[in-house]
Write a protein that holds these residues in place. Structure first.
Motif, PDB file in Angstrom:
ATOM      1  N   ASP A   1       0.580  -0.900   0.264  1.00 33.59           N
ATOM      2  CA  ASP A   1       0.009   0.168   0.043  1.00 33.59           C
ATOM      3  C   ASP A   1       0.840   1.413  -0.032  1.00 33.59           C
ATOM      4  OD1 ASP A   1      -2.013  -0.992   0.137  1.00 33.59           O
ATOM      5  OD2 ASP A   1      -2.173  -1.704   2.289  1.00 33.59           O
ATOM      6  N   ILE A   2       2.104   1.491  -0.218  1.00 31.60           N
ATOM      7  CA  ILE A   2       3.076   1.983  -0.075  1.00 31.60           C
ATOM      8  C   ILE A   2       3.792   2.028  -1.228  1.00 31.60           C
ATOM      9  CG2 ILE A   2       4.955   3.646   0.700  1.00 31.60           C
ATOM     10  CD1 ILE A   2       4.848   1.180   3.695  1.00 31.60           C
ATOM     11  N   PRO A   3       3.383   3.628  -2.299  1.00 33.29           N
ATOM     12  CA  PRO A   3       4.070   3.639  -3.762  1.00 33.29           C
ATOM     13  C   PRO A   3       6.128   3.287  -3.301  1.00 33.29           C
ATOM     14  CG  PRO A   3       3.251   6.034  -2.893  1.00 33.29           C
ATOM     15  CD  PRO A   3       2.802   4.672  -1.757  1.00 33.29           C
ATOM     16  N   HIS A   4       6.320   2.787  -3.911  1.00 39.27           N
ATOM     17  CA  HIS A   4       8.237   1.973  -4.054  1.00 39.27           C
ATOM     18  C   HIS A   4       8.261   1.504  -5.304  1.00 39.27           C
ATOM     19  CE1 HIS A   4       5.733  -2.262  -3.433  1.00 39.27           C
ATOM     20  NE2 HIS A   4       6.636  -2.335  -3.529  1.00 39.27           N
ATOM     21  N   SER A   5       9.780   1.693  -5.415  1.00 39.33           N
ATOM     22  CA  SER A   5      10.644   1.378  -6.601  1.00 39.33           C
ATOM     23  C   SER A   5      11.091  -0.234  -6.381  1.00 39.33           C
ATOM     24  CB  SER A   5      10.889   1.936  -7.576  1.00 39.33           C
ATOM     25  OG  SER A   5       9.620   3.080  -7.437  1.00 39.33           O
ATOM     26  N   VAL A   6      11.708  -0.998  -6.658  1.00 36.89           N
ATOM     27  CA  VAL A   6      12.752  -1.603  -6.871  1.00 36.89           C
ATOM     28  C   VAL A   6      13.947  -0.898  -8.143  1.00 36.89           C
ATOM     29  CG1 VAL A   6      13.869  -3.970  -7.017  1.00 36.89           C
ATOM     30  CG2 VAL A   6      11.457  -3.602  -6.721  1.00 36.89           C
ATOM     31  N   LEU A   7      14.949  -0.316  -6.798  1.00 39.72           N
ATOM     32  CA  LEU A   7      16.018   0.245  -8.255  1.00 39.72           C
ATOM     33  C   LEU A   7      16.335  -0.552  -8.901  1.00 39.72           C
ATOM     34  CD1 LEU A   7      16.613   3.430  -5.406  1.00 39.72           C
ATOM     35  CD2 LEU A   7      14.844   3.007  -8.059  1.00 39.72           C
ATOM     36  N   GLY A   8      17.277  -1.638  -8.022  1.00 40.93           N
ATOM     37  CA  GLY A   8      18.020  -2.702  -8.536  1.00 40.93           C
ATOM     38  C   GLY A   8      18.765  -3.681  -7.806  1.00 40.93           C
ATOM     39  N   THR A   9      19.861  -3.778  -7.887  1.00 45.42           N
ATOM     40  CA  THR A   9      20.233  -5.156  -7.308  1.00 45.42           C
ATOM     41  C   THR A   9      21.871  -5.107  -7.147  1.00 45.42           C
ATOM     42  OG1 THR A   9      21.605  -6.441  -8.938  1.00 45.42           O
ATOM     43  CG2 THR A   9      18.907  -7.384  -8.270  1.00 45.42           C
ATOM     44  N   VAL A  10      22.628  -5.474  -5.656  1.00 46.29           N
ATOM     45  CA  VAL A  10      24.200  -5.194  -5.016  1.00 46.29           C
ATOM     46  C   VAL A  10      25.017  -6.620  -6.320  1.00 46.29           C
ATOM     47  CG1 VAL A  10      25.550  -4.787  -3.408  1.00 46.29           C
ATOM     48  CG2 VAL A  10      23.291  -3.496  -3.911  1.00 46.29           C
ATOM     49  N   GLY A  11      26.185  -6.293  -6.089  1.00 42.86           N
ATOM     50  CA  GLY A  11      26.629  -7.602  -6.680  1.00 42.86           C
ATOM     51  C   GLY A  11      27.499  -6.650  -7.835  1.00 42.86           C
ATOM     52  N   GLY A  12      28.080  -8.077  -7.784  1.00 35.78           N
ATOM     53  CA  GLY A  12      29.510  -6.854  -9.147  1.00 35.78           C
ATOM     54  C   GLY A  12      30.726  -6.118  -8.943  1.00 35.78           C
ATOM     55  N   THR A  13      31.231  -6.549  -9.882  1.00 32.92           N
ATOM     56  CA  THR A  13      32.320  -5.017  -9.914  1.00 32.92           C
ATOM     57  C   THR A  13      32.028  -4.325 -10.746  1.00 32.92           C
ATOM     58  OG1 THR A  13      33.309  -6.487 -12.184  1.00 32.92           O
ATOM     59  CG2 THR A  13      33.705  -7.570 -10.192  1.00 32.92           C
ATOM     60  N   GLU A  14      31.279  -3.464 -10.967  1.00 27.54           N
ATOM     61  CA  GLU A  14      30.840  -2.306 -12.122  1.00 27.54           C
ATOM     62  C   GLU A  14      29.239  -1.474 -10.727  1.00 27.54           C
ATOM     63  OE1 GLU A  14      31.776  -2.305 -16.398  1.00 27.54           O
ATOM     64  OE2 GLU A  14      30.372  -3.563 -15.931  1.00 27.54           O
ATOM     65  N   LEU A  15      28.891  -0.522 -11.014  1.00 20.19           N
ATOM     66  CA  LEU A  15      28.147   0.077 -10.964  1.00 20.19           C
ATOM     67  C   LEU A  15      27.072   0.484 -12.694  1.00 20.19           C
ATOM     68  CD1 LEU A  15      25.732   1.483  -9.467  1.00 20.19           C
ATOM     69  CD2 LEU A  15      27.478   4.276  -9.941  1.00 20.19           C
ATOM     70  N   ASN A  16      26.519  -0.216 -12.530  1.00 18.66           N
ATOM     71  CA  ASN A  16      25.407   0.007 -13.660  1.00 18.66           C
ATOM     72  C   ASN A  16      23.973   0.918 -13.544  1.00 18.66           C
ATOM     73  OD1 ASN A  16      26.935  -1.681 -15.362  1.00 18.66           O
ATOM     74  ND2 ASN A  16      26.467  -3.752 -14.099  1.00 18.66           N
ATOM     75  N   ILE A  17      24.228   2.422 -13.924  1.00 20.65           N
ATOM     76  CA  ILE A  17      22.545   2.919 -14.367  1.00 20.65           C
ATOM     77  C   ILE A  17      21.650   3.306 -15.500  1.00 20.65           C
ATOM     78  CG2 ILE A  17      21.570   4.888 -13.315  1.00 20.65           C
ATOM     79  CD1 ILE A  17      24.415   4.989 -11.062  1.00 20.65           C
ATOM     80  N   CYS A  18      21.204   2.402 -15.613  1.00 20.60           N
ATOM     81  CA  CYS A  18      20.237   2.583 -16.732  1.00 20.60           C
ATOM     82  C   CYS A  18      18.960   3.066 -16.323  1.00 20.60           C
ATOM     83  CB  CYS A  18      19.667   1.426 -17.336  1.00 20.60           C
ATOM     84  SG  CYS A  18      21.165  -0.023 -17.764  1.00 20.60           S
ATOM     85  N   VAL A  19      18.345   4.370 -17.623  1.00 20.66           N
ATOM     86  CA  VAL A  19      17.586   4.812 -16.966  1.00 20.66           C
ATOM     87  C   VAL A  19      17.166   5.218 -18.776  1.00 20.66           C
ATOM     88  CG1 VAL A  19      16.364   7.482 -16.626  1.00 20.66           C
ATOM     89  CG2 VAL A  19      18.056   6.530 -15.223  1.00 20.66           C
ATOM     90  N   GLY A  20      16.034   4.268 -18.982  1.00 20.11           N
ATOM     91  CA  GLY A  20      15.657   4.961 -20.465  1.00 20.11           C
ATOM     92  C   GLY A  20      16.483   4.230 -21.057  1.00 20.11           C
ATOM     93  N   GLU A  21      16.803   4.577 -22.319  1.00 19.77           N
ATOM     94  CA  GLU A  21      18.097   4.451 -23.485  1.00 19.77           C
ATOM     95  C   GLU A  21      19.035   4.762 -23.411  1.00 19.77           C
ATOM     96  OE1 GLU A  21      17.049   2.548 -25.747  1.00 19.77           O
ATOM     97  OE2 GLU A  21      14.927   2.308 -25.309  1.00 19.77           O
ATOM     98  N   ASN A  22      19.544   5.722 -21.705  1.00 22.55           N
ATOM     99  CA  ASN A  22      20.976   5.784 -21.500  1.00 22.55           C
ATOM    100  C   ASN A  22      21.152   4.853 -20.444  1.00 22.55           C
ATOM    101  OD1 ASN A  22      20.889   8.252 -22.347  1.00 22.55           O
ATOM    102  ND2 ASN A  22      19.484   8.950 -21.308  1.00 22.55           N
ATOM    103  N   LYS A  23      22.589   3.915 -20.840  1.00 28.58           N
ATOM    104  CA  LYS A  23      23.386   3.429 -20.191  1.00 28.58           C
ATOM    105  C   LYS A  23      24.661   4.035 -19.604  1.00 28.58           C
ATOM    106  CE  LYS A  23      20.259   0.097 -22.191  1.00 28.58           C
ATOM    107  NZ  LYS A  23      20.444  -1.431 -22.647  1.00 28.58           N
ATOM    108  N   HIS A  24      24.778   3.863 -18.266  1.00 27.34           N
ATOM    109  CA  HIS A  24      25.761   4.166 -17.561  1.00 27.34           C
ATOM    110  C   HIS A  24      27.169   2.991 -17.129  1.00 27.34           C
ATOM    111  CE1 HIS A  24      24.981   8.260 -18.777  1.00 27.34           C
ATOM    112  NE2 HIS A  24      23.916   7.866 -18.432  1.00 27.34           N
ATOM    113  N   PHE A  25      27.783   3.051 -17.362  1.00 29.43           N
ATOM    114  CA  PHE A  25      28.945   1.917 -16.542  1.00 29.43           C
ATOM    115  C   PHE A  25      30.223   2.538 -15.731  1.00 29.43           C
ATOM    116  CE2 PHE A  25      26.178   0.510 -20.247  1.00 29.43           C
ATOM    117  CZ  PHE A  25      24.843  -0.544 -19.229  1.00 29.43           C
ATOM    118  N   TRP A  26      30.205   2.311 -14.277  1.00 29.58           N
ATOM    119  CA  TRP A  26      31.789   2.669 -14.129  1.00 29.58           C
ATOM    120  C   TRP A  26      31.983   1.205 -13.083  1.00 29.58           C
ATOM    121  CZ3 TRP A  26      27.613   5.148 -13.430  1.00 29.58           C
ATOM    122  CH2 TRP A  26      27.324   6.756 -14.367  1.00 29.58           C
ATOM    123  N   PRO A  27      33.690   0.971 -12.968  1.00 32.27           N
ATOM    124  CA  PRO A  27      34.202  -0.549 -12.267  1.00 32.27           C
ATOM    125  C   PRO A  27      33.825   0.395 -10.792  1.00 32.27           C
ATOM    126  CG  PRO A  27      35.809   0.377 -14.006  1.00 32.27           C
ATOM    127  CD  PRO A  27      34.363   1.498 -14.559  1.00 32.27           C
TER     128      PRO A  27
END
Length: 84
Positions: A30-56
């Motif tokens: 009953d509370i507005p919420h979103s799953v933002l992603g998962t944790v793990g791996g060797t990179e930070l990956n942020i994808c917003v729409g068609e824009n994808k960004h990756f950083w070690p």
């Protein structure tokens, strides 16, 4: 983007173990919420729409850990700050 970095009141980020995601989502039904992603791996990956960004992760840690020292050692500083 406000979705990633907004500072509106009542915005909370929580992290839960993979095994608990379903249970937590039921609790938040009953509370507005979103799953933002998962944790793990060797990179930070942020994808917003068609824009994808990756950083070690190692590069991000280095930038964060040494940020103050690097800022104090820049050639553009008008005067050197003495070290203690």
């Amino acid at each position: 983007s406000a979705a990633l970095f907004g500072e509106a009141q009542s915005r909370i980020v929580i992290s839960v173990a993979c095994d608990d995601v379903e249970r937590v989502e039921k609790e938040l039904a009953d509370i507005p919420h979103s799953v933002l992603g998962t944790v793990g791996g060797t990179e930070l990956n942020i994808c917003v729409g068609e824009n994808k960004h990756f950083w070690p992760i190692a590069d991000l840690h280095d930038a964060w850990f040494h940020a103050i020292a690097r800022a104090l050692q820049t050639d553009s500083a008008p005067e050197q700050i003495p070290s203690f």
